[in-house]
Every structure is written in structure tokens, then in C-alpha cells.
Design an enzyme around this catalytic site. Structure first.
Site, short mmCIF file in Angstrom:
data_model
loop_
_atom_site.label_atom_id
_atom_site.label_comp_id
_atom_site.label_asym_id
_atom_site.label_seq_id
_atom_site.Cartn_x
_atom_site.Cartn_y
_atom_site.Cartn_z
N ASN A 1 -19.12 -11.70 -6.50
CA ASN A 1 -17.77 -11.94 -5.99
C ASN A 1 -17.65 -13.45 -5.74
O ASN A 1 -18.15 -13.96 -4.75
CB ASN A 1 -17.56 -11.15 -4.69
CG ASN A 1 -16.21 -11.44 -4.05
OD1 ASN A 1 -15.35 -12.06 -4.66
ND2 ASN A 1 -16.03 -10.99 -2.81
N TRP A 2 -17.00 -14.12 -6.69
CA TRP A 2 -16.90 -15.59 -6.59
C TRP A 2 -15.89 -16.04 -5.55
O TRP A 2 -15.80 -17.22 -5.24
CB TRP A 2 -16.52 -16.19 -7.96
CG TRP A 2 -17.62 -16.26 -8.94
CD1 TRP A 2 -18.91 -15.82 -8.77
CD2 TRP A 2 -17.56 -16.82 -10.26
NE1 TRP A 2 -19.64 -16.07 -9.90
CE2 TRP A 2 -18.84 -16.67 -10.83
CE3 TRP A 2 -16.55 -17.41 -11.02
CZ2 TRP A 2 -19.13 -17.11 -12.13
CZ3 TRP A 2 -16.83 -17.84 -12.31
CH2 TRP A 2 -18.12 -17.69 -12.85
N LYS A 3 -15.07 -15.11 -5.08
CA LYS A 3 -13.99 -15.46 -4.13
C LYS A 3 -13.15 -16.61 -4.73
O LYS A 3 -12.96 -16.63 -5.95
CB LYS A 3 -14.58 -15.79 -2.76
CG LYS A 3 -15.50 -14.67 -2.27
CD LYS A 3 -15.94 -14.80 -0.85
CE LYS A 3 -16.86 -13.64 -0.51
NZ LYS A 3 -17.26 -13.62 0.88
N HIS B 1 -11.31 -5.74 0.37
CA HIS B 1 -12.33 -6.65 0.91
C HIS B 1 -11.88 -7.09 2.31
O HIS B 1 -10.70 -7.30 2.55
CB HIS B 1 -12.49 -7.87 0.00
CG HIS B 1 -13.68 -8.71 0.36
ND1 HIS B 1 -13.67 -9.55 1.45
CD2 HIS B 1 -14.91 -8.79 -0.17
CE1 HIS B 1 -14.86 -10.12 1.56
NE2 HIS B 1 -15.64 -9.68 0.59
N GLU C 1 -19.81 -3.45 3.52
CA GLU C 1 -19.99 -4.87 3.84
C GLU C 1 -19.65 -5.09 5.32
O GLU C 1 -18.47 -5.28 5.66
CB GLU C 1 -19.04 -5.73 3.00
CG GLU C 1 -19.33 -5.70 1.52
CD GLU C 1 -18.84 -6.97 0.85
OE1 GLU C 1 -19.65 -7.61 0.17
OE2 GLU C 1 -17.66 -7.32 1.01
N GLY D 1 -21.34 -13.91 4.78
CA GLY D 1 -21.41 -15.36 4.87
C GLY D 1 -22.12 -15.90 6.10
O GLY D 1 -22.03 -17.10 6.39
N SER E 1 -24.40 -11.38 2.90
CA SER E 1 -25.56 -12.29 2.95
C SER E 1 -26.72 -11.84 2.06
O SER E 1 -27.89 -12.01 2.43
CB SER E 1 -26.03 -12.49 4.39
OG SER E 1 -25.04 -13.19 5.12
N GLY F 1 -21.72 -12.46 -2.60
CA GLY F 1 -20.75 -13.55 -2.51
C GLY F 1 -21.40 -14.88 -2.83
O GLY F 1 -21.63 -15.22 -4.00
P1 PGA Z 1 -21.72 -13.17 1.06
O1 PGA Z 1 -20.33 -12.44 0.74
O2 PGA Z 1 -22.73 -12.64 0.08
O3 PGA Z 1 -21.44 -14.61 0.90
O4 PGA Z 1 -22.09 -12.79 2.46
C1 PGA Z 1 -20.29 -11.09 0.36
C2 PGA Z 1 -18.88 -10.64 0.15
O5 PGA Z 1 -17.99 -11.05 0.93
O6 PGA Z 1 -18.58 -9.88 -0.78
#
Ligand code: PGA
Length: 282
Positions: A9-11, A131, A201, A207, A246, A267
Site C-alpha cells: 500500500n503505497w498510500k 482503510h 490493521e 506507521g 508496521s 505500508g
Molecule cells: P505501515 O502501514 O506498514 O506503514 O504501518 C500499513 C497500512 O496502513 O496499510
């Protein structure tokens, strides 16, 4: 054997050059580790404007690959029967594509939105829905997520439905009840799912570098598997339960070893192709 599903998930990150370099690096390493990756389905969900671009890049890479293979045996790409060429070029993908959201209507006056149909036309097969970042910053409700899931399935996309509690709910030990309700309200029961992906999640883990313990993940996975079995019986042909929050190349193998974990939603670590391929290989 059920494949592991590893989703990037590149956001709101990466533009053309970075995306191209990422794909080149991922594809090269994918080819080098093809046997080890036989049981992995990798998916990348970039910002939506990159889906079509990456789809084109994947086509080019496959044409190049077939061209090289044919040249090795002294043949030309034109010598290959059309159905075999289609199979190699279109279907033999190192990575599949997904979006990060969609609107629930097919078309209309919805400035800034994109429909599931449009996403499918771009070459995507997956879409992340619900999400926590959208639930929080775009005030998306379970009801809205449910409508989007229905639209995604109607368009032939596989929904990756995200659920998870915040820190306050976890601290008062309300997480199981919270996720139970979120799942029941977000997932429509009048829809047939050829494939459904549920991603747990915890918001406090996204994050932050904080990851639940193996027991905590196992407890939630068991609950999700039980809900799917009891409440979605007969509706879902193929179910995948992912963990997200994470995930890194260091902790991915241990998380994948937990019972009922069918894959990962990644992410930050997915922005780096080297890290992402390591997670796929774990
Ligand atoms: P992260 O994000 O791996 O940076 O914690 C995961 C997500 O929000 O899908």
C-alpha cells in the site's frame, strides 16, 4: 496450496520515475527468485494515476522477457502462437495491481472520485476499502464501506477490507468486540464474493513501529476466521485474512507463521522494492 497474499500500500507516495524504478527492481528480483515466490501473490496498490502506467510497464517488461527467451532459441516473437503470446504477456505477471479506494457509484457528479468500474478498466484487480486513514480523514462509515465493497465486487474487483481498533479501544480491551461489529457492518451479506480479503490493521500499529504480540494477532485472526465461517458461510469462495501495521522485512516471517495469517498489508516498507521483495520471500 493457498498462496500467501502480500499487498503493498503505497498510500500517497511515488510518481512516475520512482514507480518505474521500483517495478524494474521488483521484477528483476522476482525473476531471480521465481521458484521461491511460486506460492506468493504480490499486489501493489499505488496512487490511482500510476495504475495504468504500471500496467503498461508490466506489459513492456513481459514483451522484453518473451523476446529474449525467443531469441535464445533463435526464434522471433512473431513465431509464437497468439494464445501463447497472450498468456505470457498478459497473464504471467510478477505483480498484480490494486487501488486504494473507490466510489460506490458507477459514474456521476462526484468531483475527485473514481469508480470501481474505472479502476477495473485501468488494469487493477484489487481495491483496498475502509482503510483507517480513510475512515478517519474522510469520515468513512461502515455503511459507506459496505456500499463500496458491493460496487467493487460488481466491477469484478477483489476488495481488501480493512478493520482495526484504535489505542483507546485496545487499552480498555474492547478490540474483539470492535472488530466484530466493524466486520459485520462493513461486509454486505447480500453479495457473492469469488474472493474476499480482510485485513486486520490495528490503528495504533500503523506507521508507529508497534506490532501486536503473536498471541494478540492470533486471537484476532481466529475471531475473523470464525466470523467469516459463521456469518459469511456460502458467500465467499476464497477468503484471505491479512495482518497490517508496521510490517517490515524483519518481522514479516514471524507474522506469516501465525495461525490464520494468509498474508500481509504493507505500508512504509513497501515503498522500497528491496524491502518489499524480502517480505514476499519471507
Ligand atoms: P505501515 O502501514 O506498514 O506503514 O504501518 C500499513 C497500512 O496502513 O496499510
Amino acid at each position: 496450496m493457498k498462496k500467501k497474499l502480500i499487498v503493498a500500500n503505497w498510500k500517497m507516495n511515488h510518481v512516475f520515475d520512482e514507480a518505474q524504478q521500483w517495478l524494474e527492481s521488483f521484477s528483476t528480483q522476482y525473476e531471480e527468485n521465481k521458484t521461491a515466490l511460486e506460492n506468493v501473490e504480490a499486489v501493489v496498490c499505488p496512487p490511482v494515476f500510476l495504475i495504468d502506467f504500471l500496467d503498461g510497464e508490466l506489459l513492456d517488461l513481459n514483451f522484453e522477457k518473451v523476446d529474449n527467451l525467443m531469441a535464445q532459441s533463435g526464434e522471433k516473437i512473431e513465431d509464437l502462437p497468439e494464445d501463447e503470446l497472450t498468456e505470457f504477456v498478459l497473464n504471467d505477471r510478477s505483480i498484480l495491481l490494486g487501488a486504494q479506494d473507490c466510489h460506490f457509484e458507477k459514474s456521476g457528479s462526484f468531483t475527485g472520485d473514481i469508480s470501481a468500474q474505472m479502476i477495473a478498466k485501468l488494469g487493477a484487480t484489487y481495491v483496498i476499502l475502509g482503510h483507517s486513514e480513510r475512515r478517519l480523514t474522510h469520515l468513512e462509515t461502515d455503511d459507506l464501506v459496505a456500499k463500496k465493497i458491493k460496487a467493487a465486487v460488481d466491477a469484478g474487483l477483489t476488495p481488501i477490507v480493512c478493520v482495526g481498533e484504535n489505542k483507546e479501544v485496545r487499552d480498555r480491551k474492547g478490540h474483539l468486540e470492535f472488530v466484530y461489529k466493524q466486520l459485520l457492518l462493513s461486509i454486505p451479506k447480500d453479495t457473492k464474493y469469488p474472493k474476499l480479503v480482510i485485513a486486520y490493521e490495528p490503528i495504533w500499529s500503523i506507521g508507529t513501529g508497534l506490532v501486536p504480540s503473536a498471541d494478540e494477532i492470533a486471537e484476532m485472526m481466529k475471531l475473523i476466521a470464525r466470523i467469516a465461517k459463521e456469518k459469511l458461510a456460502g458467500l465467499v469462495d476464497e477468503l484471505f485474512i491479512l495482518y497490517g501495521g508496521s510490517v517490515t522485512e524483519e518481522n514479516s516471517a514471524a507474522i506469516l507463521a501465525i495461525e490464520n495469517v494468509d498474508g500481509l498489508l504493507v505500508g512504509k516498507a513497501s515503498l522500497d522494492a528491496d524491502k518489499f521483495i524480502k517480505i514476499c520471500l519471507s
